[in-house]
Design a protein around this motif. Sequence first.
Motif, mmCIF file in Angstrom:
data_model
loop_
_atom_site.group_PDB
_atom_site.id
_atom_site.type_symbol
_atom_site.label_atom_id
_atom_site.label_comp_id
_atom_site.label_asym_id
_atom_site.label_seq_id
_atom_site.Cartn_x
_atom_site.Cartn_y
_atom_site.Cartn_z
ATOM 1 N N ALA A 32 2.542 3.110 -16.682
ATOM 2 C CA ALA A 32 3.623 3.561 -17.558
ATOM 3 C C ALA A 32 3.621 2.638 -18.783
ATOM 4 O O ALA A 32 4.076 1.496 -18.711
ATOM 5 C CB ALA A 32 4.969 3.494 -16.839
ATOM 6 N N ASN A 66 5.279 2.191 -21.322
ATOM 7 C CA ASN A 66 6.516 1.608 -21.854
ATOM 8 C C ASN A 66 6.662 0.144 -21.454
ATOM 9 O O ASN A 66 7.346 -0.627 -22.134
ATOM 10 C CB ASN A 66 7.746 2.402 -21.405
ATOM 11 C CG ASN A 66 7.786 2.733 -19.935
ATOM 12 O OD1 ASN A 66 6.949 3.505 -19.445
ATOM 13 N ND2 ASN A 66 8.764 2.191 -19.216
ATOM 14 N N ASN A 72 -1.548 10.648 -16.132
ATOM 15 C CA ASN A 72 -1.104 9.269 -16.068
ATOM 16 C C ASN A 72 -0.791 8.825 -17.488
ATOM 17 O O ASN A 72 -1.024 9.547 -18.448
ATOM 18 C CB ASN A 72 -2.196 8.369 -15.462
ATOM 19 C CG ASN A 72 -1.952 8.086 -13.990
ATOM 20 O OD1 ASN A 72 -0.812 8.016 -13.547
ATOM 21 N ND2 ASN A 72 -3.028 7.928 -13.231
ATOM 22 N N MET A 128 2.137 8.113 -18.929
ATOM 23 C CA MET A 128 3.371 8.606 -19.543
ATOM 24 C C MET A 128 4.451 7.534 -19.478
ATOM 25 O O MET A 128 4.594 6.837 -18.470
ATOM 26 C CB MET A 128 3.859 9.854 -18.825
ATOM 27 C CG MET A 128 2.989 11.078 -19.031
ATOM 28 S SD MET A 128 3.074 11.696 -20.728
ATOM 29 C CE MET A 128 4.761 12.295 -20.797
ATOM 30 N N ASN A 129 5.220 7.407 -20.553
ATOM 31 C CA ASN A 129 6.388 6.525 -20.527
ATOM 32 C C ASN A 129 7.382 7.075 -19.513
ATOM 33 O O ASN A 129 7.726 8.257 -19.555
ATOM 34 C CB ASN A 129 7.030 6.466 -21.908
ATOM 35 C CG ASN A 129 6.088 5.912 -22.959
ATOM 36 O OD1 ASN A 129 5.577 4.815 -22.829
ATOM 37 N ND2 ASN A 129 5.844 6.686 -24.007
ATOM 38 N N LEU A 130 7.852 6.220 -18.651
ATOM 39 C CA LEU A 130 8.638 6.697 -17.506
ATOM 40 C C LEU A 130 9.644 5.655 -17.059
ATOM 41 O O LEU A 130 9.330 4.462 -16.977
ATOM 42 C CB LEU A 130 7.692 7.026 -16.345
ATOM 43 C CG LEU A 130 8.292 7.259 -14.961
ATOM 44 C CD1 LEU A 130 9.128 8.533 -14.951
ATOM 45 C CD2 LEU A 130 7.197 7.327 -13.909
ATOM 46 N N TYR A 185 10.887 11.160 -18.804
ATOM 47 C CA TYR A 185 9.712 10.788 -19.587
ATOM 48 C C TYR A 185 10.070 10.830 -21.071
ATOM 49 O O TYR A 185 11.019 11.497 -21.474
ATOM 50 C CB TYR A 185 8.562 11.777 -19.343
ATOM 51 C CG TYR A 185 8.074 11.869 -17.922
ATOM 52 C CD1 TYR A 185 7.018 11.071 -17.489
ATOM 53 C CD2 TYR A 185 8.640 12.771 -17.030
ATOM 54 C CE1 TYR A 185 6.545 11.164 -16.186
ATOM 55 C CE2 TYR A 185 8.183 12.872 -15.724
ATOM 56 C CZ TYR A 185 7.126 12.071 -15.308
ATOM 57 O OH TYR A 185 6.669 12.163 -14.017
ATOM 58 N N TRP A 186 9.275 10.150 -21.885
ATOM 59 C CA TRP A 186 9.451 10.279 -23.325
ATOM 60 C C TRP A 186 8.137 9.985 -24.048
ATOM 61 O O TRP A 186 7.226 9.365 -23.491
ATOM 62 C CB TRP A 186 10.572 9.373 -23.834
ATOM 63 C CG TRP A 186 10.273 7.894 -23.809
ATOM 64 C CD1 TRP A 186 9.798 7.135 -24.844
ATOM 65 C CD2 TRP A 186 10.460 6.983 -22.707
ATOM 66 N NE1 TRP A 186 9.669 5.822 -24.462
ATOM 67 C CE2 TRP A 186 10.068 5.697 -23.153
ATOM 68 C CE3 TRP A 186 10.924 7.129 -21.401
ATOM 69 C CZ2 TRP A 186 10.121 4.575 -22.332
ATOM 70 C CZ3 TRP A 186 10.969 6.016 -20.572
ATOM 71 C CH2 TRP A 186 10.577 4.756 -21.034
ATOM 72 N N GLN A 187 8.050 10.463 -25.275
ATOM 73 C CA GLN A 187 6.850 10.285 -26.079
ATOM 74 C C GLN A 187 6.903 8.960 -26.842
ATOM 75 O O GLN A 187 7.979 8.441 -27.166
ATOM 76 C CB GLN A 187 6.716 11.439 -27.084
ATOM 77 C CG GLN A 187 6.546 12.813 -26.448
ATOM 78 C CD GLN A 187 5.256 12.926 -25.659
ATOM 79 O OE1 GLN A 187 4.204 12.436 -26.088
ATOM 80 N NE2 GLN A 187 5.321 13.561 -24.494
#
Length: 502
Positions: free
Chosen positions: A7, A9, A345, A347-349, A413-415
């Motif tokens: 992740a 982030n 896989n 992805m910001n989470l 999730y976010w971009q």
Amino acid sequence: MPGSMEAPNWETFMFKNGTIDACYLNTTITGTCGHGSVPVIGVDARSVADVQAAINFAVNHNLKLVVKNTGHDFLGRSAARGSFVVWTHNMKNITYIPAFVPQAAPVNETYDAVTLGAGVQWHEAYDTVNQHGRLMVGGISVGGSVGASGGWLAGGGHSILSPTYGLGTFVIKFELCVEVKYTVKGVDNAIEISVVLSTGEYLIVNNYQNPDLFWALRGGGGSTYGIVTSVTYRTYPSVPVQFYLFEANVTNSSAMHDLIGELLRSQTQFTDDGWGGYGQMSNQSMYFYYIAPNMTNETATATTEAWTNYALSLEPWGVTSTTTRYSVPSWYQFYEVVLNTTGLNGMNLMFTSRLLSRDTVANKYKEFSQVLIDCASAFNTIAGGKVNQIDPDSAGLNPAWRNAVIETACGFYWQDGVSSAELEGMIDQLKVWIETMYDLTPDDGAYFNEASLFEINWQETFFGSHYSTLKSIKNKYDPHKLFVVAEGVGSDDWNKELTCRF
């Protein structure tokens, strides 16, 4: 890569003024590439000696140390701004031992076992034991990429096989009193662990040597007591599995509520019968797939019939459901076809999880079903059954696991490039879900490896009544207080940034 996280982030860093320091793949988002929370220097450890040298260097130079294998970490514990990383990913030794005897154990205490180095991933472990006609309890992820000897076990280690074989930390066999304080009513799937302490000392721990540390390493949290360099796990004969897939689309909100409530209520029966698996729900649909090792066709039909018939009875109220059930010749073949696949896989989470006890699914299924629908929850039937048959005090794992039958997870999730204000809004919603679930189930706890930094009363939520004992063990084996992670045992002695001790 030594600094990358599943992740991403957790590769970024947010300053108190809301500025985000990061290096995005999309270079148009920002004109600069910041280091974020990626460690600035470290050691690519290939041996125990490398780990010892890294630890001694960190202690001598008072460095902030993090430990990382694969970066599958949902609380950001494998990264830290300005830190020194010990990267264990290339410690890939695998040794299959059909008559393994733990150190200092009686010579007649043998196990069909496999020893995995700190960098071994589950797909590598499964491939090896399958070549010997065996299976083992392990983690499930895209491509089998989760590490097999690190945080998975240290957090407790759940598996799709857990209702039948227990968690990574447990399986019933016999009763052995090692010390009055650490009564073992079962033999672990993890039989022996090698670890390097902050003093540089290398220990091999089990039920006979340093049993208190062995107790803590099985569920007491990763990167907390030392750096694990290998784990020896027991294996089992390869067996066929039954597969059961359920899918439903729902046009009536009341019927959806009833369907999810009944699913929760049914979990005790499912897991006690040996079914384990994963699912997802929304306000209009739901699916899950379960497997049961070494179950006959007749038993599979009998143990799923009540649920199948219940779902069909809701058809007049807008529930359209389908089921698929078949036998697979071996667990490994199921894993290869269904689980060992490529997927999304990176992805910001952020998410929160909750263990639901037998009492909760029996008596609060109606209240909890609405929460799960609202947050489009994932759910994992990786408890119950064998997991509930173990003495809660036989390892450092949160005792809440002894009553749990299901784990639920809500998140978002976010971009890349989202503003700090937008992200804070999503976090506020996450906190609402956390508070609602905590208020409904204050005693049920959460799985340390799949949760949030915003959990309420984290010491109790993650470690339960074992927290004070775990902290005393940490103080004993980590005299330099080198190992500290967010919301890990002993982190309450540090400031929020984990840079200064109180």
